[in-house]
Each structure stands twice: as structure tokens, then as C-alpha cells.
Scaffold this active site. Structure first.
Site, PDB file in Angstrom:
ATOM      1  N   PRO A  99     -52.175 -21.496 -58.011  1.00 24.07           N
ATOM      2  CA  PRO A  99     -52.720 -20.323 -58.688  1.00 24.07           C
ATOM      3  C   PRO A  99     -52.207 -19.023 -58.069  1.00 24.07           C
ATOM      4  O   PRO A  99     -51.997 -18.940 -56.865  1.00 24.07           O
ATOM      5  CB  PRO A  99     -54.224 -20.443 -58.495  1.00 24.07           C
ATOM      6  CG  PRO A  99     -54.450 -21.901 -58.257  1.00 24.07           C
ATOM      7  CD  PRO A  99     -53.228 -22.362 -57.509  1.00 24.07           C
ATOM      8  N   SER A 101     -53.749 -16.440 -57.471  1.00 26.65           N
ATOM      9  CA  SER A 101     -54.725 -15.862 -56.557  1.00 26.65           C
ATOM     10  C   SER A 101     -54.668 -16.466 -55.153  1.00 26.65           C
ATOM     11  O   SER A 101     -55.324 -15.990 -54.247  1.00 26.65           O
ATOM     12  CB  SER A 101     -56.137 -16.010 -57.124  1.00 26.65           C
ATOM     13  OG  SER A 101     -56.456 -17.386 -57.277  1.00 26.65           O
ATOM     14  N   CYS A 102     -53.873 -17.530 -54.970  1.00 28.41           N
ATOM     15  CA  CYS A 102     -53.758 -18.177 -53.674  1.00 28.41           C
ATOM     16  C   CYS A 102     -52.557 -17.626 -52.911  1.00 28.41           C
ATOM     17  O   CYS A 102     -51.486 -17.460 -53.463  1.00 28.41           O
ATOM     18  CB  CYS A 102     -53.582 -19.683 -53.830  1.00 28.41           C
ATOM     19  SG  CYS A 102     -55.014 -20.526 -54.481  1.00 28.41           S
ATOM     20  N   VAL A 103     -52.791 -17.362 -51.648  1.00 25.97           N
ATOM     21  CA  VAL A 103     -51.712 -16.829 -50.798  1.00 25.97           C
ATOM     22  C   VAL A 103     -50.896 -17.954 -50.236  1.00 25.97           C
ATOM     23  O   VAL A 103     -51.337 -18.968 -49.888  1.00 25.97           O
ATOM     24  CB  VAL A 103     -52.296 -15.978 -49.649  1.00 25.97           C
ATOM     25  CG1 VAL A 103     -51.179 -15.323 -48.868  1.00 25.97           C
ATOM     26  CG2 VAL A 103     -53.245 -14.958 -50.187  1.00 25.97           C
TER      27      VAL A 103
END
Length: 103
Positions: A99, A101-103
Site C-alpha cells: 500500500p 501508505s506503507c513506508v
């Protein structure tokens, strides 16, 4: 890209371990991926993975908050199921892209 063997099937994975081809996913592949990270998948894990696969197939963006509101598991429960990176790990085991939104 690297190749790994899960459940007797050789699959292509990214440097972070995500499946390159979503069609390579199966519950057996997911279970072996999770075992590498020390996680034993349960029925509740698979409910989350199925939800993520459905959401990704529909084009929805994935967030921890959205999963927490799914009715499957709350946010605290998601962290308990997938410690150390709940959305990152669950997406990996679900055979979907990492995703945004994941680093």
C-alpha cells in the site's frame, strides 16, 4: 526481482518479499511467507487477507483505519495479528501490492 519457493511453487518476489504476480497467491503460499516472519496464520488472519484482496481488486485504497472499520478486526487486533507492520505484512501475505501508505 528474486525467486523464492513457497509451498512447492517457485514465485517471483520484489526485494521486500511481495509477490510480483498476484495469480501466484494461495493460502499455502501465504502461510509459508508468514512462517518466514515467525507468524502462524489462523482463520482470523485469512479473513483479513481475503478482505484486503477484495478491497484491492475493487480499486480501493488500503489503510489501517479502513481495515479497523471493516468489522473483521479492530486496529488493536490488527496489530496483534501482524506485529511490527500490520498493513505492510498483511498486504504482503495477501499477495497484493505494498500500500502507498506503507513506508
Amino acid at each position: 526481482m528474486a525467486e523464492k519457493t513457497f509451498a512447492g511453487k517457485t514465485v517471483e518476489v520484489t526485494a521486500e518479499g511481495y509477490l510480483v504476480n498476484k495469480s501466484d497467491w494461495s493460502k499455502e503460499v501465504a502461510a509459508e511467507m508468514a512462517k518466514e516472519d515467525g507468524i502462524e496464520l489462523t482463520d482470523k488472519h485469512y479473513e483479513v487477507l481475503d478482505y484486503l484482496r477484495e478491497q484491492e481488486a475493487s480499486g480501493a485504497s488500503l489503510t489501517i483505519r479502513k481495515v479497523g472499520k471493516s468489522g473483521i478486526v479492530d486496529i488493536k487486533g490488527l496489530y496483534e495479528l501482524f506485529p511490527g507492520g500490520p498493513l505492510k505484512l498483511s498486504s504482503k501475505y495477501a499477495g497484493i501490492s505494498k500500500p502507498a501508505s506503507c513506508v
